[in-house]
Motif scaffolding. Structure first.
Motif, short mmCIF file in Angstrom:
data_model
loop_
_atom_site.label_atom_id
_atom_site.label_comp_id
_atom_site.label_asym_id
_atom_site.label_seq_id
_atom_site.Cartn_x
_atom_site.Cartn_y
_atom_site.Cartn_z
N CYS A 29 0.85 -1.19 0.00
CA CYS A 29 0.00 0.00 0.00
C CYS A 29 0.89 1.24 0.00
N ALA A 30 0.82 2.00 -1.08
CA ALA A 30 1.60 3.23 -1.15
C ALA A 30 0.85 4.39 -0.51
N ASP A 31 -0.41 4.18 -0.20
CA ASP A 31 -1.19 5.22 0.47
C ASP A 31 -1.06 5.04 1.99
N ALA A 32 -1.70 5.94 2.73
CA ALA A 32 -1.64 5.84 4.20
C ALA A 32 -3.04 5.81 4.79
N VAL A 33 -4.00 5.30 4.04
CA VAL A 33 -5.39 5.29 4.51
C VAL A 33 -5.53 4.48 5.80
N HIS A 34 -4.95 3.29 5.82
CA HIS A 34 -5.03 2.43 7.00
C HIS A 34 -4.33 3.10 8.19
N TYR A 35 -3.17 3.68 7.93
CA TYR A 35 -2.41 4.38 8.98
C TYR A 35 -3.25 5.51 9.59
N PHE A 36 -3.86 6.32 8.74
CA PHE A 36 -4.62 7.45 9.27
C PHE A 36 -5.92 7.00 9.94
N PHE A 38 -5.97 4.46 11.96
CA PHE A 38 -5.48 4.28 13.34
C PHE A 38 -5.38 5.63 14.06
N CYS A 39 -4.75 6.58 13.42
CA CYS A 39 -4.53 7.88 14.07
C CYS A 39 -5.86 8.53 14.45
N ASP A 40 -6.83 8.44 13.54
CA ASP A 40 -8.15 9.02 13.79
C ASP A 40 -8.81 8.38 15.02
N ALA A 41 -8.78 7.07 15.08
CA ALA A 41 -9.43 6.36 16.20
C ALA A 41 -8.68 6.59 17.51
N LEU A 42 -7.35 6.54 17.45
CA LEU A 42 -6.55 6.76 18.66
C LEU A 42 -6.77 8.17 19.21
N THR A 43 -6.81 9.12 18.32
CA THR A 43 -6.99 10.52 18.72
C THR A 43 -8.38 10.73 19.33
N ALA A 44 -9.37 10.09 18.74
CA ALA A 44 -10.74 10.24 19.25
C ALA A 44 -10.87 9.72 20.68
N ILE A 45 -10.21 8.61 20.97
CA ILE A 45 -10.31 8.01 22.31
C ILE A 45 -9.43 8.75 23.30
N ALA A 46 -8.21 9.12 22.88
CA ALA A 46 -7.26 9.77 23.79
C ALA A 46 -7.62 11.22 24.07
N GLY A 47 -8.34 11.85 23.13
CA GLY A 47 -8.70 13.25 23.30
C GLY A 47 -7.55 14.19 23.01
N ARG A 48 -6.53 13.67 22.37
CA ARG A 48 -5.39 14.49 21.93
C ARG A 48 -4.73 13.76 20.77
N ALA A 89 -15.21 -0.06 14.51
CA ALA A 89 -16.26 0.44 13.59
C ALA A 89 -15.85 1.79 13.02
N ARG A 90 -15.23 2.61 13.86
CA ARG A 90 -14.77 3.92 13.39
C ARG A 90 -13.68 3.77 12.34
N MET A 91 -12.75 2.84 12.57
CA MET A 91 -11.69 2.60 11.59
C MET A 91 -12.26 2.07 10.28
N ALA A 92 -13.22 1.17 10.40
CA ALA A 92 -13.84 0.60 9.20
C ALA A 92 -14.51 1.69 8.38
N ALA A 93 -15.24 2.58 9.05
CA ALA A 93 -15.93 3.66 8.34
C ALA A 93 -14.91 4.61 7.70
N PHE A 94 -13.83 4.88 8.42
CA PHE A 94 -12.79 5.77 7.90
C PHE A 94 -12.23 5.22 6.59
N VAL A 95 -11.91 3.92 6.60
CA VAL A 95 -11.32 3.29 5.40
C VAL A 95 -12.35 3.21 4.27
N ARG A 96 -13.57 2.84 4.63
CA ARG A 96 -14.61 2.72 3.60
C ARG A 96 -14.81 4.05 2.87
N GLU A 97 -14.81 5.13 3.64
CA GLU A 97 -15.04 6.46 3.04
C GLU A 97 -13.86 6.95 2.20
N ARG A 98 -12.68 6.37 2.45
CA ARG A 98 -11.49 6.85 1.73
C ARG A 98 -10.88 5.78 0.84
#
Ligand SMILES: [Mg+2]
Length: 233
Positions: A29-36, A38-48, A89-98
């Protein structure tokens, strides 16, 4: 033993079932969709803002990556673990949308190798640290999802050895309890998880690990890429 000798001694094309890792083994994968995702979900839970700096992703599982990232930034398990279904579920939606942003390449000779093994009557499986909702999109984008008979995703599992055990259970129910099964992966973790399940491992150095690093794990066969396999006629 040089490479041609090693490949001829190990009869790679004679197994009943082949369990393939995904990233670095079948596709890149030359893109970073899966990586981001993770970042989106981690950030949402950590609040930072949280990313995967310092976390080993290759050879890990998606849930294991989340766990390691939360540990690194000090989010207690009591906070994130009960919310795992929501996180996935949040990660799945993130990837599906992108998924239109995917830039996925099937690695050299992967398609030919899979098609040869299928034509020979072998059962082909996926055994991966990807969550189902993400891995299916990646394999579909690569155009190889339909070549597989069974799938062992990491949903609900944190250890690769357990993902492979899940794959073995599916494989034996499809191909019989005595089926000869081989694992193909690109990381030391793949080789160790295969051996922990008493399975031979074919290591392919098309991910981030070198041929020498993989050799150190004593796989039954080590390849620089699938291009080294001679497909029998
Ligand atoms: Mg991999």
């Amino acid at each position: 033993m040089n490479q041609p000798e090693q490949a001829s001694v190990f009869q790679w094309a004679t197994f009943d079932v082949y369990l393939f890792d995904v990233d670095g083994t079948l596709i890149n994968c030359a893109d970073a969709v899966h990586y981001f995702a993770f970042c989106d979900a981690l950030t949402a839970i950590a609040g930072r803002p949280v990313n995967l700096d310092g976390v080993t992703a290759h050879g890990n599982t998606d849930t294991g990556i989340l766990r390691d990232a939360f540990v690194r930034v000090g989010v207690p398990e009591s906070v994130w673990r009960p919310r795992l279904p929501e996180i996935c579920a949040r990660m799945a939606a993130f990837v599906r949308e992108r998924r239109h942003e995917f830039c996925i390449h099937t690695l050299p000779m992967v398609r030919d190798t899979l098609q040869h093994l299928r034509a020979r009557g072998a059962i082909l499986g996926v055994a991966t640290g990807n969550l189902e909702s993400i891995g299916t999109h990646k394999l579909a984008a690569a155009g190889i999802l339909d070549l597989f008979h069974l799938f062992a995703w990491s949903d609900g599992l944190e250890q690769r050895v357990d993902v492979f055990a899940r794959a073995v259970t599916s494989a034996r129910s499809l191909a019989g309890q005595d089926a000869n099964i081989a694992v193909i992966g690109d990381t030391p973790a793949d080789v160790r998880a295969a051996h922990a399940n008493s399975l031979p491992a074919i290591a392919v150095a098309t991910g981030i690990y070198t041929y020498e690093q993989l050799q150190d794990e004593s796989p039954e066969l080590c390849l620089h890429s699938f291009e080294e396999l001679t497909i029998p006629v």
